[in-house]
Design an enzyme around this catalytic site. Structure first.
Site, PDB file in Angstrom:
ATOM      1  CG  ASP A 167      -2.263   0.592   0.974  1.00 11.56           C
ATOM      2  OD1 ASP A 167      -2.305   1.837   0.871  1.00 11.56           O
ATOM      3  OD2 ASP A 167      -3.267  -0.134   0.857  1.00 11.56           O
ATOM      4  CG  HIS A 224      -5.075   3.869   0.728  1.00 12.40           C
ATOM      5  ND1 HIS A 224      -4.632   2.598   0.431  1.00 12.40           N
ATOM      6  CD2 HIS A 224      -6.371   3.920   0.333  1.00 12.40           C
ATOM      7  CE1 HIS A 224      -5.622   1.917  -0.127  1.00 12.40           C
ATOM      8  NE2 HIS A 224      -6.683   2.695  -0.200  1.00 12.40           N
ATOM      9  CB  SER A 388      -9.182   0.796  -0.241  1.00 12.39           C
ATOM     10  OG  SER A 388      -8.417   0.910  -1.391  1.00 12.39           O
TER      11      SER A 388
END
Ligand code: CA
Length: 636
Positions: A167, A224, A388
């Protein structure tokens, strides 16, 4: 006797579609026979001399190599030439992929009071519908013993699974991860000594690796990855209440997405390769792109062969992955779990991709509360939405299952997760299991299930295969065909009879990708006196054809039939690399057949084609019926 073959010339034009890729780079997979060090070295020195290509990275176990090409060379040219090399199995651009959240920079920070309120009212579905967090059996005993030390709690668990989060990185200084001891440590690496102590190719990779800046600092400059990692963790501990419990699992942060949330396929492959080779049990992939990459496909197959679970976000375009694939979610590797996002009301999230054949199960993905990077000395929580956010629940649950059944293979983990998920009416016909994940049920099942010793066989077959590696010399739609013999002049139709002739190749749809092919054909058609120099005769046939490409339906008109293929502007097809569905009408329009196939590269014809799979006998019979009365006079 003349062999009739069929060519459908489509008079349609598709817009040029272009996927993003890294300029000046390609990924090359060598053929298995080239696996010896000698031929690899020869290839490397050959392309270094001839094409001024520079080896950036080698994935030796996969026989794949990442190259920088000469500044003067174009990716397109390099690929065209390298595809001709007998040692090359495939070569492709280094595609760009992105995180799979709904909006950019959408992490919403929340105050501790808001977090408490959200938790209390269970707005965050992670704590209610799917039965999280799950308490691992080892931790309960520790509680009775009154142990408070994180390290003693963790070591008391019989097995501590490692989840690689591929990620944007992870804020490893966030309280949740520090206090719970959740960060994976590479025990064979001595911190900050500037030496690759364990010889894995990475210097000072103590807690993971940053493939963007190429160091051991996985600082999350986007947010994220920290959010995703917190959600993985939330499957096995309360990440909202201090003092934090000991984490029952470890997070291995592998940063390949940059501060904008985008990254290179080559770095994704590196991260997957790293995860597999450095002890991860599960790889979480909350990112993707529309372009099929054979090298990424290969990397995921590598994870399967090495028994490492793989989860992937289905994507956030609100579209159907069956017709418009999203990778890595759409790869067909048996252990892969492609995850859609559901709401707190157990509806499919409006943004979530779906696909009855290619998306597996739902998981909460709207306003998910999790950890966000520390800012100004505060390490807090915030919400985010996307597939996600749905995917890491599945990864976390898989980790909790492994604690109960440490030897369980990824395929069985997937089977149990699918089997134990809860049917949700809103997912009817939209995703494969028509269900939303159930963490408690999955872990409970895993704790008592008998362990399968093996996984199904899987053969990695890249979508764009070279013809030399495919069997039978072509993409056979119809194996046998009957040609009606022409009656002799004046003999009427009564004397006609059918003779069986072999069709080794029926419909190689040569998608030459060049609009001028159509123009050339039209030009020839208009000049009736021009000698037809085509290799294959054509037969006039009026018909319509419709195709589904990347979620779009295009209709075309077929006006001749011969050997060869469909020609059109296929840039989109090539780069989407997905499944193509065609509906072909019979000459009189009374019947239709529907066939689907995958885009492949035909090296001998130097063109792309569509490889049809599992074409039924009925299709063969229908085409026979259509063509038996056609005039064999060459089309001019
Ligand atoms: Ca190292």
């Amino acid at each position: 006797m003349r062999t009739i073959c069929v060519l459908l010339l489509l008079l349609l034009s598709l817009p040029v579609y272009s996927l993003e890729y890294v300029p000046g780079e390609v990924i090359v997979k060598m053929k298995p026979s080239s696996g010896q060090q000698n031929s690899i070295q020869n290839f490397i020195s050959k392309v270094s001399t001839d094409r001024k290509m520079e080896l950036k990275q080698a994935f030796k176990d996969m026989n794949m190599y990442h190259y920088k090409i000469d500044d003067q060379d174009s990716v397109h040219n390099a690929i065209s030439d390298l595809e001709m090399d007998p040692d090359v199995e495939f070569v492709e651009p280094n595609y760009i992929v992105r995180k799979a959240t709904v909006f950019d920079n959408q992490l919403q920070s929340m105050t501790p009071e808001e977090v408490a309120l959200m938790k209390a009212t269970a707005l965050s579905t992670q704590t209610s519908d799917i039965g999280l967090p799950i308490t691992p059996s080892g931790r309960q005993n520790l509680g009775e013993q009154g142990e408070n030390s994180v390290s003693s709690k963790v070591t008391a668990l019989s097995f501590v699974p490692v989840v690689a989060v591929v990620d944007t990185g992870l804020d490893i200084n966030h309280d949740v991860f520090v206090d719970s001891g959740a960060i994976w440590t590479n025990s064979a690496e001595i911190p900050s000594n500037g030496i690759d102590d364990d010889g894995n190719g990475y210097i000072d990779d103590v807690n993971g690796w940053n493939f963007v800046s190429k160091n051991g600092n996985m600082l999350d400059d986007e947010g994220h990855g920290t959010h995703v990692s917190g959600t993985v963790l939330s499957a096995g501990m309360d990440i909202f209440t201090t003092p934090y419990e000991a984490s029952p699992m470890k997070i291995m942060p592998l940063k390949f997405l940059d501060h904008t949330g985008s990254g290179k396929t080559s770095d994704a492959i590196s991260a997957i390769y790293y995860a597999v080779n450095n002890g991860a049990h599960i790889i979480n992939n909350s990112w993707g792109g529309a372009g099929y990459s054979a090298s990424l496909h290969e990397a995921i197959a590598y994870s399967y062969f090495n028994e490492v679970s793989f989860t992937a976000a289905a994507g956030n375009s609100g579209s159907n992955n069956d017709s418009s694939p999203m990778y890595p979610a759409s790869y067909d590797v048996p252990h892969l779990m492609a995850v859609a996002a559901t709401t707190s009301l157990d509806d499919l999230a409006s943004f979530s991709n779906y696909g009855y054949a290619s998306v597996d199960l739902g998981s909460p993905g709207v306003f998910i509360l999790s950890t966000i990077p520390c800012s100004g000395g505060t390490c807090g929580h915030g919400t985010s939405s996307g597939t996600s956010m749905a995917t890491p629940f599945v990864s976390g649950i898989a980790a909790m299952m492994l604690i109960e059944a440490p030897t369980m293979l990824p395929y069985q983990i997937k089977e149990i997760i699918f089997g134990e998920s809860d049917y949700i009416a809103d997912l009817d016909n939209l995703i494969n299991t028509e269900s939303r994940i159930n963490g408690t049920a999955s872990v409970t099942n895993a704790s008592t299930a008998s362990i399968d010793a093996t996984q199904p066989d899987y053969t990695f077959t890249p979508l764009r295969t070279l013809a030399s590696s495919s069997s039978g010399g072509g993409c056979g739609l119809v194996k046998n065909m009957y040609q009606q013999q022409q009656p002799k002049a004046g003999g009427g139709n009564g004397g006609a009879k059918s003779t069986k002739i072999p069709w080794s190749v029926f419909m190689i749809l040569g998608l030459f990708g060049l609009p001028f092919a159509i123009a050339q054909f039209m030009k020839k058609k208009s000049v009736s006196t021009q000698v037809n120099r085509r290799k294959h005769e054509r037969f006039k046939m009026e018909s319509t054809v419709s195709m589904e490409i990347g979620g779009k339906k295009v209709n075309g008109h077929v006006n001749c039939i011969s050997q060869g293929g469909v020609r059109m502007n296929t840039q989109e097809l090539l780069e989407k690399g997905g499944v193509i569905k065609m509906v072909i009408s019979s000459p009189d329009g009374s019947e239709q057949i529907e066939v689907s196939g995958q885009i492949v590269w035909e090296s001998d014809k130097q063109s792309y084609g569509v490889q049809f799979k599992n074409v039924a006998d009925e299709v063969s019979d229908q085409i026979e019926n259509w063509t038996k009365d056609l005039s064999p006079e060459p089309y001019k």
